[in-house]
Design an enzyme around this catalytic site. Structure first.
Site, PDB file in Angstrom:
ATOM      1  N   TYR A 128      39.778   5.977  64.717  1.00 40.50           N
ATOM      2  CA  TYR A 128      40.957   6.830  64.823  1.00 40.50           C
ATOM      3  C   TYR A 128      41.230   7.548  63.503  1.00 40.50           C
ATOM      4  CZ  TYR A 128      45.785   8.362  64.906  1.00 40.50           C
ATOM      5  OH  TYR A 128      46.912   9.136  64.797  1.00 40.50           O
ATOM      6  N   GLY A 163      47.643  11.037  67.086  1.00 41.42           N
ATOM      7  CA  GLY A 163      48.736  10.811  68.020  1.00 41.42           C
ATOM      8  C   GLY A 163      48.244  10.801  69.450  1.00 41.42           C
ATOM      9  N   HIS A 173      51.031  19.675  59.976  1.00 38.90           N
ATOM     10  CA  HIS A 173      52.127  18.723  59.844  1.00 38.90           C
ATOM     11  C   HIS A 173      53.134  19.106  58.757  1.00 38.90           C
ATOM     12  CE1 HIS A 173      49.754  16.447  62.563  1.00 38.90           C
ATOM     13  NE2 HIS A 173      50.368  15.284  62.375  1.00 38.90           N
ATOM     14  N   ASN A 206      50.240   9.472  56.092  1.00 38.16           N
ATOM     15  CA  ASN A 206      50.687   8.431  56.996  1.00 38.16           C
ATOM     16  C   ASN A 206      51.287   7.280  56.186  1.00 38.16           C
ATOM     17  OD1 ASN A 206      49.101   6.703  59.785  1.00 38.16           O
ATOM     18  ND2 ASN A 206      51.038   7.753  59.685  1.00 38.16           N
ATOM     19  N   ARG A 219      93.279  -7.849  43.784  1.00 43.03           N
ATOM     20  CA  ARG A 219      93.006  -9.280  43.875  1.00 43.03           C
ATOM     21  C   ARG A 219      91.631  -9.591  44.482  1.00 43.03           C
ATOM     22  NH1 ARG A 219      96.171 -12.501  48.124  1.00 43.03           N
ATOM     23  NH2 ARG A 219      97.470 -10.637  47.972  1.00 43.03           N
TER      24      ARG A 219
END
Length: 503
Positions: A52, A59, A82, A194, A280
């Protein structure tokens, strides 16, 4: 020189590289691991194995095979397609953080890049070539694809970068720095984009600023306590010993040490039995903020030294594994939590400011800390400004991490929105810095009325530092500049804090 090994980057080293521009180089062991990982990629390409992102699409297109002749084009097409970032450009510091963290992740040797590609990231850091990266457009899974694509564009001589204050094309910036564009090989484009380095880089910067802001908040609150002649008993160790959160105990001890020799504080029953919650309960609120900072610190430290791309290559077991380390959920949660915590630091600060300027609550101080109340408004509207910012913070603190939207034809059907969370946290920190600046101005004015000579030793020093930035208010003037100057002084860490939180 700071060595990158991929697994040992510290916050101190991050600061030295990002802010002080300390030079960086690759540790020899990292070089060896990167080379082994690259040889694995090239070996499997020769065998024709399907991997891959190496010889497939991305994708939803992961089942599409790519021919050997088109592998380099695949990587360049990935970067170009991208690079869809929009919005304002990240600061130079965020750009440097992204370069550093991406280089550190690749130095782990699980990504299959060439040493030359990794070295070019480091060259850009060392020579000050800062990619211009739009701040919007990331879903936070598969990591920060759009922002990191703009970063990677500069490495191949495209996109835009800033070099020595000048905005240039990526190619021009590299040339002026004496560098050449790289040619992406199989797997390298995907390995560059990535990951979670935009959200993590922005997150580390936000965390470091929030940590200092928490230190300043203790100082400012102590000065306010003196301005309001607060009851010191609430900071005695006894009540905190029976609710033993370490951070609460440390805040109480720190503030008590600031006030221990003050002549302005009171004891229980002298003027009142107890103070309002915003006085306080400072140890309980500031301490809880410190608890969140600890969680954020631990999360970021892991992510700074993590491999977050996909697929990952394990040469020892001869495996390439597609997984989801790019998913930004841990950072998304941490950034949402950081934003919520810092917004509370501002919320309680604004309430203390209100007590300082409100004549019904300020224990005898002039209305709105004015020298001529009525004729002059003094610091009345400064509190309005603080109220506006804390209200804005409440909207920004809505968690981004609870949102998700599917992408890539529903292949990527759950995303983190981690970069949005980090951006919101950064905005909350900017707003909260101003809120604390306003409280500091009001507190300094209050103790001027009370008598600076009665301040405790530590507060006297802090008050002097404030007066070096913002002069005493003797008559109405435009306060916007004073507030901006005080906020910038805090951002630039101009206040020397001799007592660290852990001391």
């Amino acid at each position: 020189m700071i060595e990158l090994k991929g697994d040992s980057l510290t916050f101190d080293e991050f600061s030295r590289i990002v802010y002080r521009r300390d030079p960086v180089f690759l540790h020899p062991l990292a070089v060896k691991k990167v080379q082994e990982s690259r040889r694995w990629v090239e070996g499997h390409l020769l065998k024709g194995n399907k991997v891959y992102g190496v010889n497939t699409g991305f994708g939803k297109l992961s089942e599409t095979s790519i021919s050997a002749m088109e592998l380099d084009a695949l990587q360049l097409n990935l970067i170009r397609s991208h690079a869809c970032g929009i919005g304002e450009i990240f600061s130079e510091e965020v750009s440097r953080a992204m370069l550093l963290l991406r280089a550190n992740a690749l130095a782990k040797g699980y990504s299959g890049v060439c040493v030359e590609t990794l070295q070019r990231l480091i060259d850009c850091l060392n020579k000050g070539v800062h990619p211009l990266v739009p701040s919007q457009g990331s879903l936070g899974a598969s990591g920060d694809l759009a922002p990191l694509s703009h970063l990677a564009l500069v490495l191949v001589g495209e996109g835009k970068a800033q070099y020595k204050g000048e905005i240039l094309s990526g190619k021009q910036a590299l040339e002026k720095a004496g560098l050449k564009p790289i040619t992406l090989k199989a797997k390298e484009g995907l390995a560059l984009i990535n990951g979670t380095q935009a959200m993590t880089g922005l997150g580390v910067i936000a965390y470091l600023e929030a940590e200092y802001l928490a230190d300043i908040a203790d100082r400012v609150a102590s000065l306010t306590i003196e301005g309001l002649r607060g009851v010191i008993d609430a900071f005695y160790p006894e009540p905190h010993s029976v609710r033993p959160f370490p951070e609460q105990q440390k805040v109480a001890a720190r503030i008590y040490s600031f006030l221990s020799d003050s002549q302005l504080v009171t004891k229980q029953g002298e003027e009142r039995v107890q103070d309002a919650y915003s006085i306080r309960c400072i140890p309980q609120v500031h301490g809880a903020v410190r608890q969140v900072l600890g969680y954020v610190r631990d999360t970021l430290l892991i992510e700074m030294n993590a491999a977050t791309d996909n697929p990952l290559i394990f040469t020892e077991s001869d495996q390439v594994i597609s997984s989801g380390n790019f998913h930004g959920q841990p950072i998304a949660f941490a950034m949402d939590f950081l934003g919520i915590a810092v917004s509370e630091l501002a919320n309680i600060s604004e309430r203390r400011t209100e007590r300082l300027v409100n004549p019904q609550l300020s224990e005898g101080l002039p209305a709105f800390l004015s020298n001529k109340p009525g004729l002059e408004s003094g610091l009345m509207i400064a509190q309005y400004a603080a109220a506006s910012l804390v209200s804005e913070n409440k909207s920004l603190a809505h968690p981004a991490s609870v949102d998700s939207i599917p992408s890539s034809a529903n292949q990527e059907d759950h995303v983190s929105m981690g970069t949005t969370a980090a951006s919101h946290a950064a905005s909350i920190i900017r707003n909260s810095r101003v809120v604390l600046a306003i409280e500091a101005i009001c507190a300094a004015q209050a103790v001027d009325f009370r008598g600076v000579n009665q301040l405790g030793t530590h507060s006297k020093q802090f008050h002097q530092h404030i007066r070096e930035v913002v002069p005493i208010l003797t008559t109405d003037r435009v306060l916007s500049t004073d507030i901006e100057n005080m906020a910038e002084a805090i951002k630039q860490r101009r206040f020397i804090l001799k007592e660290g939180f852990d001391e």
